[in-house]
Scaffold this motif. Structure first.
Motif, PDB file in Angstrom:
ATOM      1  N   LEU A  18       0.818  -1.213   0.000  1.00 38.42           N
ATOM      2  CA  LEU A  18       0.000   0.000   0.000  1.00 38.42           C
ATOM      3  C   LEU A  18       0.852   1.263   0.000  1.00 38.42           C
ATOM      4  N   HIS A  19       1.966   1.234   0.708  1.00 38.49           N
ATOM      5  CA  HIS A  19       2.880   2.387   0.681  1.00 38.49           C
ATOM      6  C   HIS A  19       3.388   2.610  -0.748  1.00 38.49           C
ATOM      7  N   GLY A  20       3.702   1.536  -1.432  1.00 41.27           N
ATOM      8  CA  GLY A  20       4.148   1.646  -2.818  1.00 41.27           C
ATOM      9  C   GLY A  20       3.071   2.238  -3.717  1.00 41.27           C
ATOM     10  N   ARG A  21       1.831   1.806  -3.514  1.00 45.15           N
ATOM     11  CA  ARG A  21       0.725   2.343  -4.306  1.00 45.15           C
ATOM     12  C   ARG A  21       0.517   3.818  -4.014  1.00 45.15           C
ATOM     13  N   VAL A  22       0.620   4.208  -2.759  1.00 41.07           N
ATOM     14  CA  VAL A  22       0.467   5.626  -2.396  1.00 41.07           C
ATOM     15  C   VAL A  22       1.567   6.452  -3.062  1.00 41.07           C
ATOM     16  N   ARG A  23       2.803   5.960  -3.018  1.00 35.96           N
ATOM     17  CA  ARG A  23       3.903   6.676  -3.678  1.00 35.96           C
ATOM     18  C   ARG A  23       3.626   6.834  -5.169  1.00 35.96           C
ATOM     19  N   ASP A  24       3.153   5.761  -5.807  1.00 28.83           N
ATOM     20  CA  ASP A  24       2.842   5.830  -7.239  1.00 28.83           C
ATOM     21  C   ASP A  24       1.737   6.836  -7.522  1.00 28.83           C
ATOM     22  N   LEU A  25       0.692   6.817  -6.709  1.00 26.03           N
ATOM     23  CA  LEU A  25      -0.416   7.751  -6.908  1.00 26.03           C
ATOM     24  C   LEU A  25       0.019   9.195  -6.665  1.00 26.03           C
ATOM     25  N   GLU A  26       0.850   9.414  -5.650  1.00 30.35           N
ATOM     26  CA  GLU A  26       1.353  10.766  -5.394  1.00 30.35           C
ATOM     27  C   GLU A  26       2.174  11.258  -6.579  1.00 30.35           C
ATOM     28  N   GLU A  27       2.965  10.374  -7.153  1.00 28.17           N
ATOM     29  CA  GLU A  27       3.776  10.746  -8.310  1.00 28.17           C
ATOM     30  C   GLU A  27       2.876  11.067  -9.503  1.00 28.17           C
ATOM     31  N   ARG A  28       1.841  10.278  -9.716  1.00 25.09           N
ATOM     32  CA  ARG A  28       0.915  10.532 -10.823  1.00 25.09           C
ATOM     33  C   ARG A  28       0.206  11.871 -10.642  1.00 25.09           C
ATOM     34  N   VAL A  29      -0.194  12.194  -9.421  1.00 22.87           N
ATOM     35  CA  VAL A  29      -0.843  13.480  -9.152  1.00 22.87           C
ATOM     36  C   VAL A  29       0.130  14.615  -9.403  1.00 22.87           C
ATOM     37  N   ARG A  30       1.378  14.461  -8.934  1.00 21.67           N
ATOM     38  CA  ARG A  30       2.384  15.502  -9.142  1.00 21.67           C
ATOM     39  C   ARG A  30       2.611  15.748 -10.626  1.00 21.67           C
ATOM     40  N   VAL A  31       2.758  14.671 -11.404  1.00 17.74           N
ATOM     41  CA  VAL A  31       2.975  14.800 -12.847  1.00 17.74           C
ATOM     42  C   VAL A  31       1.767  15.456 -13.510  1.00 17.74           C
ATOM     43  N   GLU A  32       0.571  15.058 -13.098  1.00 18.96           N
ATOM     44  CA  GLU A  32      -0.648  15.639 -13.674  1.00 18.96           C
ATOM     45  C   GLU A  32      -0.730  17.134 -13.374  1.00 18.96           C
ATOM     46  N   LEU A  33      -0.393  17.524 -12.175  1.00 22.49           N
ATOM     47  CA  LEU A  33      -0.431  18.949 -11.828  1.00 22.49           C
ATOM     48  C   LEU A  33       0.604  19.742 -12.601  1.00 22.49           C
ATOM     49  N   GLU A  34       1.748  19.129 -12.866  1.00 29.91           N
ATOM     50  CA  GLU A  34       2.775  19.819 -13.644  1.00 29.91           C
ATOM     51  C   GLU A  34       2.353  19.981 -15.098  1.00 29.91           C
ATOM     52  N   ARG A  35       1.568  19.051 -15.604  1.00 31.96           N
ATOM     53  CA  ARG A  35       1.112  19.121 -16.997  1.00 31.96           C
ATOM     54  C   ARG A  35       0.050  20.198 -17.186  1.00 31.96           C
ATOM     55  N   ARG A  36      -0.653  20.572 -16.126  1.00 28.28           N
ATOM     56  CA  ARG A  36      -1.752  21.536 -16.232  1.00 28.28           C
ATOM     57  C   ARG A  36      -1.449  22.790 -15.417  1.00 28.28           C
ATOM     58  N   PRO A  37      -0.411  23.538 -15.793  1.00 26.64           N
ATOM     59  CA  PRO A  37      -0.083  24.710 -14.967  1.00 26.64           C
ATOM     60  C   PRO A  37      -1.154  25.786 -15.013  1.00 26.64           C
ATOM     61  N   GLY A  38      -1.942  25.866 -16.073  1.00 28.40           N
ATOM     62  CA  GLY A  38      -2.958  26.904 -16.175  1.00 28.40           C
ATOM     63  C   GLY A  38      -4.290  26.493 -15.588  1.00 28.40           C
ATOM     64  N   ALA A  39      -4.358  25.356 -14.958  1.00 26.42           N
ATOM     65  CA  ALA A  39      -5.631  24.867 -14.444  1.00 26.42           C
ATOM     66  C   ALA A  39      -6.008  25.514 -13.119  1.00 26.42           C
ATOM     67  N   ARG A  40      -5.113  26.272 -12.558  1.00 25.61           N
ATOM     68  CA  ARG A  40      -5.430  26.946 -11.299  1.00 25.61           C
ATOM     69  C   ARG A  40      -6.173  28.231 -11.604  1.00 25.61           C
ATOM     70  N   VAL A  41      -7.212  28.501 -10.853  1.00 24.84           N
ATOM     71  CA  VAL A  41      -8.052  29.666 -11.076  1.00 24.84           C
ATOM     72  C   VAL A  41      -8.008  30.529  -9.816  1.00 24.84           C
ATOM     73  N   PHE A  42      -7.906  31.828 -10.028  1.00 25.22           N
ATOM     74  CA  PHE A  42      -7.866  32.761  -8.915  1.00 25.22           C
ATOM     75  C   PHE A  42      -8.997  33.764  -9.062  1.00 25.22           C
ATOM     76  N   ALA A  43      -9.458  34.282  -7.945  1.00 20.02           N
ATOM     77  CA  ALA A  43     -10.510  35.304  -7.946  1.00 20.02           C
ATOM     78  C   ALA A  43     -10.276  36.215  -6.757  1.00 20.02           C
ATOM     79  N   ALA A  44     -10.967  37.337  -6.769  1.00 26.66           N
ATOM     80  CA  ALA A  44     -10.889  38.259  -5.642  1.00 26.66           C
ATOM     81  C   ALA A  44     -11.955  37.871  -4.634  1.00 26.66           C
TER      82      ALA A  44
END
Length: 164
Positions: A88-114
């Motif tokens: 399970l620790h290995g699976r968590v590490r893999d999933l964390e890596e996949r999330v990190r890579v996905e977030l790096e691929r979508r740098p403009g996906a963050r939205v800001f507002a006032a």
């Protein structure tokens, strides 16, 4: 100078005699543990047992728990649960890596507002900002004269004095 190499803990590299010596057990004990499913080594194509560093650690742990009075069925369950936790620790590490890579691929996906106070707030993509719908009604304390009426009365609308 000397290079440091990482050794794979799961690589089946030790013959039964070496694993028995490293774990401080008799080879027959290792065979018995294999038959019971306690510590199951890999097999060569010829059928010989091959133990990894992880297996040797498990054998040492079995010896320690057995010396503490824990029965073999309980030890087997403990080792099974430890393997599951490791998996399970290995699976968590893999999933964390996949999330990190996905977030790096979508740098403009963050939205800001006032925000309501003017502070910058982060929103999830696709989320709409709740707009304020309050209505403020302002009533002056004194009724102001219209500029046209003031001119007609001969007074300056700003000073309130009479024109000369």
């Amino acid at each position: 100078m000397g290079e440091q190499h990482d050794i794979d803990e799961d690589a089946p590299i030790f013959a039964i005699a070496v694993a028995a010596e490293l774990s401080g057990m008799h080879p027959q004990t290792l065979r018995q543990y294999d038959r019971l499913g306690l510590v199951v080594p890999a097999r060569t194509p010829g059928g010989s047992r091959r133990y990894s560093l992880r297996h040797v650690g498990q054998l040492r742990e079995v010896a320690r728990m057995s010396a503490d009075g824990i029965g073999l069925p309980a030890i087997a369950r403990i080792l099974e649960l430890e393997d599951r936790v490791r998996e399970l620790h290995g699976r968590v590490r893999d999933l964390e890596e996949r999330v990190r890579v996905e977030l790096e691929r979508r740098p403009g996906a963050r939205v800001f507002a006032a925000g309501a106070t003017g502070a910058v707030v982060t929103l999830r993509s696709g989320t709409r900002v709740r707009r304020a719908t309050e209505l403020v009604v302002w009533h002056p304390r004194h009724q102001l004269e219209r500029a046209d009426d003031a001119d007609d009365a001969g007074r300056s609308p700003r000073s309130g004095s009479s024109a000369s």
